[in-house]
Design an enzyme around this catalytic site. Sequence first.
Site, PDB file in Angstrom:
ATOM      1  N   CYS A   1      62.669  17.687  53.052  1.00 59.05           N
ATOM      2  CA  CYS A   1      62.797  17.850  51.604  1.00 59.05           C
ATOM      3  C   CYS A   1      61.556  18.588  51.141  1.00 59.05           C
ATOM      4  O   CYS A   1      60.442  18.278  51.585  1.00 59.05           O
ATOM      5  CB  CYS A   1      62.907  16.489  50.913  1.00 59.05           C
ATOM      6  SG  CYS A   1      62.843  16.570  49.107  1.00 59.05           S
TER       7      CYS A   1
ATOM      8  N   CYS B   1      65.290  23.839  47.851  1.00 59.40           N
ATOM      9  CA  CYS B   1      65.758  22.458  47.785  1.00 59.40           C
ATOM     10  C   CYS B   1      66.703  22.261  48.957  1.00 59.40           C
ATOM     11  O   CYS B   1      67.720  22.952  49.047  1.00 59.40           O
ATOM     12  CB  CYS B   1      66.481  22.214  46.457  1.00 59.40           C
ATOM     13  SG  CYS B   1      67.312  20.611  46.326  1.00 59.40           S
TER      14      CYS B   1
END
EC number: 5.1.1.3
Length: 283
Positions: free
Chosen positions: A204, A92
């Site tokens: 991302c 992440c």
Amino acid sequence: MATNLQDGNTPCLAATPSDPRPTVLVFDSGVGGLSVYNEIRQLLPNLHYIYAFDNVAFPYGEKSEEFIVERVVEIVTAVQQRYPLALAVIACNTASTVSLPALREKFAFPVVGVVPAIKPAARLTANGIVGLLATRGTVKRPYTRELIDRFANECRIEMLGSAELVELAEAKLHGEPVPLEELRRILRPWLRMQEPPDTVVLGCTHFPLLQEELQRVLPEGTRLIDSGAAIARRTAWLLEHEAPDAKSSDENKAFCMALTAETEQLLPVLHRYGFPTLEKLPL
């Protein structure tokens, strides 16, 4: 073995016997980290994988740094108590930019983070314009500016922060179609440019899940770059040189923070990625 849904107090189905393998945790706030896990699994197929995702606090992009650090440390600790880890991957970008120091201070095993692939993008761009597509949190954080100043100071960096793309990627994994008009609306600042970025960093881990749709919307020839393959190579090196001897003969397992109707919809997806069971992780 059929995929099943279990809470944290329900006994698991019997694990498939196998030789002990190093246990690697891949963690994300949602299911975007599966894109990183898939790269690691292709390079290192014979590991014992744990995938954990925080569907209670998802998405992390709008959360405070203090909350993210405390939450990620709590979750990794809970997994480590159940399965001694050889290595953890924080798949992440948002969590990686703030939680790695705390994790590396607390745990003896290596912790690998995911950062935007700005360095390779700066090498590959032909027109000198690089797009960074990330969450708003990643776009705003000083760490991202430091990466740009260090590796891409001769490029023009066009940053675009979007939480909506994260939601679209999650919806896609739940079987929903991705509306291209919505993508065009989100990417409009770039699409209106006379000379748009020729290289786009997917900052991302959810965004590689939208690669096909992004390529249909962005100008033809736009390169899309993510850090999944680099993370896989780093994981392989650390397992060989620095990881503790933490192994398990259990089957791969996925953990969420709450069992819901939405997590039940993810079961076929998790099964395709090699996770036959999904449990709630007690914190």
